[in-house]
Every structure is written in structure tokens, then in C-alpha cells.
Design a protein around this motif. Structure first.
Motif, PDB file in Angstrom:
ATOM      1  N   GLY A 420      -4.332 -31.026 -18.909  1.00  0.00           N
ATOM      2  CA  GLY A 420      -3.793 -31.578 -20.144  1.00  0.00           C
ATOM      3  C   GLY A 420      -2.792 -32.690 -19.892  1.00  0.00           C
ATOM      4  N   LEU A 421      -1.890 -32.483 -18.930  1.00  0.00           N
ATOM      5  CA  LEU A 421      -0.893 -33.515 -18.612  1.00  0.00           C
ATOM      6  C   LEU A 421      -1.553 -34.774 -18.068  1.00  0.00           C
ATOM      7  CD1 LEU A 421       1.818 -31.226 -16.966  1.00  0.00           C
ATOM      8  CD2 LEU A 421       1.920 -32.286 -19.235  1.00  0.00           C
ATOM      9  N   LEU A 422      -2.532 -34.591 -17.185  1.00  0.00           N
ATOM     10  CA  LEU A 422      -3.256 -35.743 -16.645  1.00  0.00           C
ATOM     11  C   LEU A 422      -4.007 -36.467 -17.753  1.00  0.00           C
ATOM     12  CD1 LEU A 422      -4.253 -37.435 -14.253  1.00  0.00           C
ATOM     13  CD2 LEU A 422      -6.095 -35.755 -13.942  1.00  0.00           C
ATOM     14  N   GLY A 423      -4.629 -35.714 -18.647  1.00  0.00           N
ATOM     15  CA  GLY A 423      -5.350 -36.336 -19.744  1.00  0.00           C
ATOM     16  C   GLY A 423      -4.444 -37.178 -20.618  1.00  0.00           C
ATOM     17  N   ARG A 424      -3.246 -36.664 -20.921  1.00  0.00           N
ATOM     18  CA  ARG A 424      -2.307 -37.441 -21.740  1.00  0.00           C
ATOM     19  C   ARG A 424      -1.890 -38.713 -21.027  1.00  0.00           C
ATOM     20  NH1 ARG A 424       3.411 -37.965 -23.287  1.00  0.00           N
ATOM     21  NH2 ARG A 424       3.484 -38.131 -25.586  1.00  0.00           N
ATOM     22  N   LEU A 425      -1.642 -38.613 -19.725  1.00  0.00           N
ATOM     23  CA  LEU A 425      -1.248 -39.799 -18.949  1.00  0.00           C
ATOM     24  C   LEU A 425      -2.335 -40.873 -19.007  1.00  0.00           C
ATOM     25  CD1 LEU A 425       0.705 -41.192 -16.964  1.00  0.00           C
ATOM     26  CD2 LEU A 425      -0.494 -39.992 -15.103  1.00  0.00           C
ATOM     27  N   ARG A 429      -2.150 -44.623 -20.843  1.00  0.00           N
ATOM     28  CA  ARG A 429      -2.403 -45.860 -20.109  1.00  0.00           C
ATOM     29  C   ARG A 429      -3.520 -46.668 -20.753  1.00  0.00           C
ATOM     30  NH1 ARG A 429      -2.003 -44.313 -13.618  1.00  0.00           N
ATOM     31  NH2 ARG A 429       0.266 -43.970 -13.591  1.00  0.00           N
ATOM     32  N   TRP A 430      -4.541 -45.978 -21.204  1.00  0.00           N
ATOM     33  CA  TRP A 430      -5.653 -46.672 -21.856  1.00  0.00           C
ATOM     34  C   TRP A 430      -5.193 -47.333 -23.153  1.00  0.00           C
ATOM     35  CZ3 TRP A 430      -8.092 -45.331 -26.574  1.00  0.00           C
ATOM     36  CH2 TRP A 430      -9.231 -46.091 -26.864  1.00  0.00           C
ATOM     37  N   ARG A 431      -4.356 -46.657 -23.918  1.00  0.00           N
ATOM     38  CA  ARG A 431      -3.843 -47.223 -25.164  1.00  0.00           C
ATOM     39  C   ARG A 431      -2.967 -48.441 -24.900  1.00  0.00           C
ATOM     40  NH1 ARG A 431      -2.124 -41.584 -28.273  1.00  0.00           N
ATOM     41  NH2 ARG A 431      -4.238 -41.024 -28.983  1.00  0.00           N
ATOM     42  N   ARG A 432      -2.119 -48.356 -23.854  1.00  0.00           N
ATOM     43  CA  ARG A 432      -1.288 -49.514 -23.514  1.00  0.00           C
ATOM     44  C   ARG A 432      -2.143 -50.700 -23.082  1.00  0.00           C
ATOM     45  NH1 ARG A 432       2.313 -45.706 -21.073  1.00  0.00           N
ATOM     46  NH2 ARG A 432       1.410 -46.172 -19.020  1.00  0.00           N
ATOM     47  N   HIS A 433      -3.177 -50.405 -22.283  1.00  0.00           N
ATOM     48  CA  HIS A 433      -4.073 -51.467 -21.821  1.00  0.00           C
ATOM     49  C   HIS A 433      -4.784 -52.122 -23.003  1.00  0.00           C
ATOM     50  CE1 HIS A 433      -6.878 -53.602 -19.206  1.00  0.00           C
ATOM     51  NE2 HIS A 433      -7.870 -53.133 -19.957  1.00  0.00           N
ATOM     52  N   ARG A 434      -5.240 -51.300 -23.947  1.00  0.00           N
ATOM     53  CA  ARG A 434      -5.946 -51.841 -25.108  1.00  0.00           C
ATOM     54  C   ARG A 434      -4.998 -52.668 -25.976  1.00  0.00           C
ATOM     55  NH1 ARG A 434      -8.690 -47.924 -29.520  1.00  0.00           N
ATOM     56  NH2 ARG A 434      -6.470 -47.510 -29.886  1.00  0.00           N
TER      57      ARG A 434
END
Length: 441
Positions: A420-425, A429-434
Motif C-alpha cells: 500500500g505504501l509503495l502504491g501510494r508513492l 509520482r505519476w500524478r506529479r509527472h502528469r
């Protein structure tokens, strides 16, 4: 459905107490007692006391926090407010995975009392579907159903106690004996398990399993957005529900040990049915079986409500898919979140055994309350109701009980929490990149 509407404050003190009791009573008495006896042996009552002390510390932290932050989501909200987003997410994720496992445990426990072994998994799945449907039609309906179930279950538990009083010195097997019971219990187990000398580790492991029984008071906090006058109602409801549940647990555990002994108790799939039979009240066995089934249904009903609200809170913050924020415009419940929860629980009950579900649930819930104690420790003086020493005791107790749980539960729980923690990370990151890409374009 509305996607951002608040929930309505429809629950009074009695409703909140009943929902908390429904979440607690079924959990411990009818499912965690036998595996705890296998771990603690004749020191089962000591393990219960340890679990109660840690649970009380956690309950006081939850009540103190809920009075200041009366919103849906419980420690997910408290962790975000007091410690930061990652702490809040960790608490919310632990709660969702732990209580989803609890839902499965309660459904399986209900089926174990209600039907023969060959039918248990499909009947457990049908129970989940039915109670998700009840929750979908509003929190007041949930409270009314819970009230009926709690009254029936308490009556059955008093019947078990009466059998113990009547059977004292009679047909029951003393707690100091081998724990073997003549004849087969309702779960089909003849005789008892060989229980060695109790150890400190065994007592702590049993306390971790029994903690699963007390955690129902969290349901009151997670429903904070639907409780009237939450600053006054939630702390009172938590204290009342916890005190009633502890008294029932202590009396029932003592009666069970007196009738079956630790080995006989540990070897039963449906221990309280075996208790009344060992005390010579065979006529009461069907009544107890019905009461056990109702208790498990009551716990499952409250669990679905609590996990649904935490899922709603996490979705509102983007920590779970935002589509789960939908609130039904008429019934004012997070119906979509509860439907998804129900589907996941059905998958679990068709594939996981009850003991594994209890241990896994305890792992997630203990970590959840570790965060709650840390969050309560940081509250300012004007929001404090309990001393900081109690929160330190709760935090340390949670860590100790976590590491003494059965190893498979610890490994599985740690893996799912890390996932879960890895998934949130990765999502962040994907949201920031987008967002960066959109800004450049």
C-alpha cells in the motif's frame, strides 16, 4: 449520487453504543476465544486483561481525537491532521485491510455456527451481500438492526453464564484439568488439544488475538460524521460500550475455562456450544448456536459501516480512487465504497480460513491504533481528556502485540502494508509527472 456531500448526523448516544457493542461482542466471544486459549492455555484470563489494558489505552486515544475531529475516517483523519499525510495514509490503509479481514472473519464465524462445513463459505458470502444491502439503506437502519442483534446476543451470553453457574462442580471439566471434554463438540472435535505450560510469549500472542475482539469501539469513531453532538457523545459511547464488552468477555472466558479447560476450549470450532453441553445443558446448544450466528452478523454489520466510512475519507483525499466518494443523495451513505468492500470480502471468505483472517486483522488494526496513540499524544492541553502516559502505554502495547502475533499473520500483514505504501508513492509520482507535463504543454 453526490460525489462530495457530507454525511448526516443521525446517531445519538444509544445508537453509537449499540453499534460499538455489535462490532465487539461477536468478534471475540465467538471467534477469537479458541485460538487465544491455544496460545495462552490456563493464563487465558491474563491474556484477556493484557488485551483490555492496551485496548482501553487505544479507546481513550480514539475518543479524545474523535471529540476534536468528528469526521468520517477515524485515525486516517487524525493521523493526517496531527502527524502528516503519510501517517494518515498508513493508518487508513491498515484499517481498511485489517477490518476487511475482520469482515471475512465474522462472515466465516457466522457460517461456522449456522450451517454444516460444506456450506460455510457460500453462506458466508451470502451474509456479506445481505448486510452490505442493509447498510446501503442508511445508517439509522443499520443502528436499528444492530440494536435487535445486540439484545438477542446478550441474552444468549447470559444463558451461557447461567449454564456455567448451574454446572459448577458438575459435568464441566475444571480449568486445572487436561482440558479434554468427553464427546464431540458441535464443531465435531472430540476431546481437547494438548496444551503445554503457558509462556509469556503465548500470553502476549493470545492478547494480540483477543485485541481483535475489543477493536469494535473504533466503529464509533469512524462514524464521527454521523453522530449528534460528537464531542460529548463519542467519548461517552466508547467508554460505555467498552465497559460492557469487557465485563461480558471476562465472565464468558471464566465460564468457558471452567467447563472445558484450556485444551478443550482451544480444540473447539464453536466453543460456547461446547460449554453449555459440558455443563449438561444440551437443550441450550441450538439457542447458543443461533446467538453466535447473530453476534457475528452484528459485528459484520458494524464492520461494513466502519470500513465504508474510512474508505470514503481516503477517497476524498485521493488516497483511494475518487469514484468511491459517492454519497447516495437519499440514504446519505457511501454506497459505492460499501459495494466495493462487499465484493472484496466475498473473495476473501471464499479463499481464507478464519484463524488467518483474525491474525491478519489484528496486525492491521494494532498498527492503526499505534498511529492513533501517537496522534493523541500530540494534542494540545485544551483538547486533552486523558494523560499522555496512557497514550504511550497504548503505543508500546500495540507494538508488543504486533510482533508476538503468529508469524504468517505478521509476514502477510507487513507485505500488504508495504504494498500500500509503495502504491501510494508510485501514484503520487505519476500524478506529479502528469501535472508537470500538463503545465509545460
Amino acid at each position: 449520487m453526490s460525489t462530495s456531500a457530507p454525511l448526516d448526523r443521525r446517531l445519538g448516544l444509544g445508537d453509537a453504543v449499540v453499534i460499538g457493542l455489535a462490532a465487539m461482542i461477536g468478534a471475540g466471544i465467538f471467534s477469537a476465544l479458541a485460538p487465544a486459549a491455544a496460545a495462552a492455555g490456563s493464563l487465558l484470563l491474563v491474556a484477556l486483561l493484557v488485551a483490555a489494558v492496551v485496548a482501553y489505552a487505544n479507546a481513550s486515544s480514539s475518543a479524545q481525537l474523535a471529540a476534536q475531529y468528528p469526521a468520517a475516517g477515524g485515525t486516517y483523519v487524525y493521523g493526517r491532521e496531527r502527524l502528516g499525510e503519510w501517517w494518515g495514509f498508513a493508518a487508513g490503509w491498515c484499517f481498511v485491510i485489517g477490518k476487511t479481514a475482520s469482515c471475512a472473519a465474522m462472515a466465516l464465524a457466522f457460517a461456522a455456527y449456522a450451517v454444516p462445513a460444506a456450506w460455510q463459505r457460500p453462506v458466508a458470502a451470502l451474509a456479506v451481500v445481505a448486510l452490505v444491502a442493509v447498510n446501503a439503506f442508511g445508517i439509522t437502519r443499520t443502528a436499528r438492526v444492530a440494536r435487535v442483534l445486540v439484545v438477542a446476543v446478550v441474552a444468549v451470553l447470559l444463558l451461557v453464564v447461567a449454564s456455567g453457574v448451574a454446572g459448577a462442580g458438575g459435568a464441566g471439566v475444571g480449568a486445572g484439568g487436561s482440558g479434554e471434554v468427553g464427546g464431540a463438540g458441535a464443531g465435531g472435535a472430540a476431546g481437547g488439544l494438548a496444551i503445554g505450560e503457558p509462556t509469556a510469549y503465548g500470553v502476549l500472542q493470545a492478547a494480540g488475538l483477543l485485541f481483535f475482539a475489543f477493536a469494535g469501539y473504533a466503529r464509533i469513531a469512524t462514524l464521527g460524521e454521523e453522530v449528534r453532538d460528537p464531542a460529548r457523545t463519542i467519548p461517552r459511547a466508547v467508554a460505555i460500550a467498552f465497559g460492557i464488552a469487557l465485563a461480558l468477555y471476562a465472565v464468558i472466558a471464566a465460564v468457558a475455562l471452567g467447563a472445558l479447560g484450556p485444551g478443550g476450549l482451544a480444540g473447539q470450532a464453536d466453543p460456547l456450544v461446547a460449554v453449555v453441553r459440558a455443563n449438561g445443558w444440551d437443550w441450550a446448544a441450538p439457542v447458543v448456536r443461533v446467538g453466535a450466528a447473530l453476534a457475528c452478523l452484528g459485528a459484520l454489520l458494524a464492520l461494513v459501516a466502519g470500513v465504508g466510512r474510512t474508505t470514503l475519507a481516503m477517497a476524498r483525499e485521493g488516497d483511494l480512487p475518487r469514484g468511491l466518494t459517492a454519497v447516495h443523495p437519499r440514504y446519505r451513505v457511501p454506497r459505492r465504497a460499501e459495494l466495493v468492500l462487499g465484493a472484496v470480502v466475498v473473495v476473501i471468505v471464499l479463499s481464507v480460513d478464519l484463524r488467518g483472517a483474525i491474525g491478519f486483522s489484528s496486525f492491521g488494526v494494532l498498527l492503526y491504533y499505534f498511529v492513533a496513540n501517537l496522534a493523541a499524544f500530540t494534542q494540545a492541553a485544551d483538547a486533552r481528556r486523558y494523560p499522555r502516559a496512557l497514550q504511550l502505554l497504548g503505543a508500546v502495547g500495540c507494538v508488543v502485540l504486533v510482533v508476538t502475533l503468529p508469524l504468517p499473520s505478521v509476514v502477510a500483514g507487513a507485505a500488504v502494508v508495504a504494498l500500500g505504501l509503495l502504491g501510494r508513492l508510485l501514484v503520487r509520482r505519476w500524478r506529479r509527472h502528469r501535472a508537470t507535463g500538463a503545465a509545460r504543454s
